[in-house]
Design an enzyme around this catalytic site. Structure first.
Site, PDB file in Angstrom:
ATOM      1  N   GLU A 167      42.891  24.770  38.379  1.00  0.00           N
ATOM      2  CA  GLU A 167      43.882  25.109  39.403  1.00  0.00           C
ATOM      3  C   GLU A 167      45.143  25.685  38.792  1.00  0.00           C
ATOM      4  O   GLU A 167      45.512  25.366  37.658  1.00  0.00           O
ATOM      5  CB  GLU A 167      44.218  23.897  40.256  1.00  0.00           C
ATOM      6  CG  GLU A 167      44.987  22.814  39.539  1.00  0.00           C
ATOM      7  CD  GLU A 167      45.412  21.708  40.484  1.00  0.00           C
ATOM      8  OE1 GLU A 167      46.525  21.804  41.047  1.00  0.00           O
ATOM      9  OE2 GLU A 167      44.648  20.753  40.651  1.00  0.00           O
TER      10      GLU A 167
ATOM     11  N   ARG B 195      56.458  22.227  43.120  1.00  0.00           N
ATOM     12  CA  ARG B 195      55.379  23.207  42.975  1.00  0.00           C
ATOM     13  C   ARG B 195      54.888  23.745  44.314  1.00  0.00           C
ATOM     14  O   ARG B 195      54.166  24.735  44.360  1.00  0.00           O
ATOM     15  CB  ARG B 195      54.198  22.581  42.221  1.00  0.00           C
ATOM     16  CG  ARG B 195      54.499  22.331  40.760  1.00  0.00           C
ATOM     17  CD  ARG B 195      53.383  21.584  40.046  1.00  0.00           C
ATOM     18  NE  ARG B 195      52.136  22.329  40.036  1.00  0.00           N
ATOM     19  CZ  ARG B 195      50.942  21.770  40.026  1.00  0.00           C
ATOM     20  NH1 ARG B 195      50.815  20.455  40.025  1.00  0.00           N
ATOM     21  NH2 ARG B 195      49.859  22.509  40.008  1.00  0.00           N
TER      22      ARG B 195
ATOM     23  N   ARG C 193      48.028  26.986  45.952  1.00  0.00           N
ATOM     24  CA  ARG C 193      47.295  26.968  44.689  1.00  0.00           C
ATOM     25  C   ARG C 193      46.216  28.044  44.695  1.00  0.00           C
ATOM     26  O   ARG C 193      45.693  28.423  45.741  1.00  0.00           O
ATOM     27  CB  ARG C 193      46.589  25.626  44.451  1.00  0.00           C
ATOM     28  CG  ARG C 193      47.480  24.414  44.404  1.00  0.00           C
ATOM     29  CD  ARG C 193      48.249  24.298  43.091  1.00  0.00           C
ATOM     30  NE  ARG C 193      48.977  23.044  43.024  1.00  0.00           N
ATOM     31  CZ  ARG C 193      50.143  22.819  43.607  1.00  0.00           C
ATOM     32  NH1 ARG C 193      50.716  23.759  44.331  1.00  0.00           N
ATOM     33  NH2 ARG C 193      50.741  21.651  43.485  1.00  0.00           N
TER      34      ARG C 193
ATOM     35  N   HIS D  61      47.728  22.777  50.299  1.00  0.00           N
ATOM     36  CA  HIS D  61      47.439  21.750  49.292  1.00  0.00           C
ATOM     37  C   HIS D  61      46.043  21.165  49.448  1.00  0.00           C
ATOM     38  O   HIS D  61      45.859  19.962  49.628  1.00  0.00           O
ATOM     39  CB  HIS D  61      48.511  20.656  49.302  1.00  0.00           C
ATOM     40  CG  HIS D  61      48.601  19.921  48.002  1.00  0.00           C
ATOM     41  ND1 HIS D  61      47.997  18.706  47.802  1.00  0.00           N
ATOM     42  CD2 HIS D  61      49.183  20.244  46.835  1.00  0.00           C
ATOM     43  CE1 HIS D  61      48.238  18.303  46.572  1.00  0.00           C
ATOM     44  NE2 HIS D  61      48.948  19.229  45.956  1.00  0.00           N
TER      45      HIS D  61
END
Length: 137
Positions: free
Chosen positions: A93, A104, A108, A128
């Protein structure tokens, strides 16, 4: 009345093994079937249609970094079982920066393959890991 209630509970307990083949959330067979079905029905998105930060992250993956976050490149476990099933260590990831986020963020890029610079497939999530889209070149 006690006998009826006890009998009803007993009947339910006796029937429970017969019901175990149904799609129960805790069933390994159900999880396996769900994983296979989900992997074949993942939506797709063109790389050009992703946010510019995701496009930049994909370029970093293909160039081998350097990556801005310490956790970039770690093994992604696919615990949600939304991606096609692979052996542990197949997926990695990478953070897709979110403008204005103090951490963050939720975005992703998860890429899989034996050669990190040349992944077999990449998947984008902006929530997420709750959902994924397969990235098309």
């Amino acid at each position: 009345m006690t006998t009826l209630a006890t009998g009803a509970v007993l009947a339910w307990v006796v029937a429970l093994p017969a019901l175990s083949g149904l799609a129960l959330a805790g069933s390994p067979a159900w999880a396996r079937e769900s994983s296979q079905a989900a992997s074949t029905t993942l939506p797709t998105v063109a790389l050009a249609d992703l946010p510019p930060q995701a496009q930049a992250t994909e370029r970093l993956v293909r160039s081998g970094g350097p990556f801005p976050y310490e956790k970039d490149g770690i093994v992604f476990g696919n615990r949600e079982r939304l991606l096609p099933r692979q052996t542990r260590g197949y997926y990695h990831e990478y953070t897709v920066p979110t403008p204005g986020a103090r951490d963050r963020g939720a975005r992703r890029l998860v890429c899989g393959g034996r050669q990190p610079r040349n992944p077999d497939a990449c998947f984008y999530t902006d929530d997420h890991y709750a959902s994924f889209r397969r990235v098309l070149p």
